[in-house]
Design an enzyme around this catalytic site. Sequence first.
Site, PDB file in Angstrom:
ATOM      1  N   GLU A 132       0.825  -1.214   0.000  1.00 14.95           N
ATOM      2  CA  GLU A 132       0.000   0.000   0.000  1.00 14.95           C
ATOM      3  C   GLU A 132       0.858   1.263   0.000  1.00 14.95           C
ATOM      4  O   GLU A 132       0.522   2.253  -0.655  1.00 14.95           O
ATOM      5  CB  GLU A 132      -0.931   0.023   1.225  1.00 14.95           C
ATOM      6  CG  GLU A 132      -1.943  -1.095   1.254  1.00 14.95           C
ATOM      7  CD  GLU A 132      -1.481  -2.309   2.057  1.00 14.95           C
ATOM      8  OE1 GLU A 132      -2.339  -3.004   2.606  1.00 14.95           O
ATOM      9  OE2 GLU A 132      -0.249  -2.550   2.131  1.00 14.95           O
ATOM     10  N   ARG A 164      -3.815 -15.933  -1.407  1.00 10.56           N
ATOM     11  CA  ARG A 164      -4.288 -15.652  -0.047  1.00 10.56           C
ATOM     12  C   ARG A 164      -5.476 -14.702  -0.024  1.00 10.56           C
ATOM     13  O   ARG A 164      -6.110 -14.527   0.999  1.00 10.56           O
ATOM     14  CB  ARG A 164      -3.156 -15.088   0.811  1.00 10.56           C
ATOM     15  CG  ARG A 164      -2.110 -16.141   1.144  1.00 10.56           C
ATOM     16  CD  ARG A 164      -1.051 -15.600   2.064  1.00 10.56           C
ATOM     17  NE  ARG A 164      -0.199 -14.656   1.346  1.00 10.56           N
ATOM     18  CZ  ARG A 164       0.368 -13.594   1.906  1.00 10.56           C
ATOM     19  NH1 ARG A 164       0.167 -13.309   3.173  1.00 10.56           N
ATOM     20  NH2 ARG A 164       1.139 -12.797   1.189  1.00 10.56           N
ATOM     21  N   CYS A 174      -2.150  -3.079   7.368  1.00  9.78           N
ATOM     22  CA  CYS A 174      -1.616  -3.102   8.729  1.00  9.78           C
ATOM     23  C   CYS A 174      -1.837  -1.737   9.384  1.00  9.78           C
ATOM     24  O   CYS A 174      -2.264  -0.781   8.737  1.00  9.78           O
ATOM     25  CB  CYS A 174      -0.126  -3.454   8.709  1.00  9.78           C
ATOM     26  SG  CYS A 174       0.953  -2.144   8.073  1.00  9.78           S
ATOM     27  N   CYS A 196       0.077   1.206   7.718  1.00 10.19           N
ATOM     28  CA  CYS A 196      -0.536   1.578   6.436  1.00 10.19           C
ATOM     29  C   CYS A 196      -1.855   2.309   6.651  1.00 10.19           C
ATOM     30  O   CYS A 196      -2.157   3.274   5.954  1.00 10.19           O
ATOM     31  CB  CYS A 196      -0.744   0.352   5.563  1.00 10.19           C
ATOM     32  SG  CYS A 196       0.802  -0.287   4.876  1.00 10.19           S
TER      33      CYS A 196
END
Length: 137
Positions: A58, A84, A90, A93
């Site tokens: 990101e 996935r 996170c 981010c």
Amino acid sequence: MTTQIQQVDHELIQAAAQVARTRCRGDNHTMAAAGRAGDGRIVTAVNAYHFTGGPCAELVLIGAAAAQGVYELDTIVAVGDRDRGVVPPCGRCRQVLLDYFPALKVIVGEGDRTRTVLIADLLPESYVWADHQLDAD
């Protein structure tokens, strides 16, 4: 309470998934991100893993977008390699995305529970660095 936006940008998810499948190789690049600009363009990026805390996909996307003349992003999504699927940003981010794009929409969730929410809802009661910058002027 999280504000859920009804529409999910499936084309954006597919763009990130395609980059994750074709460009994420080995442990250094394990996540891809795609962002939609206000004019509809899609910008993509991959993370640059490093033990010192290399940037997430990101964050790389913010720089890649700017290099292409995109300074406003409407929506962003991150997708993990090895199928996935969508991975939420996170904490670091979330803070950076909120500071750069306070009205940003973020795609989160798995499978049929994929949804779009506002970045502010992913980081409630946060310190808004962008507001601090406005006060400095």
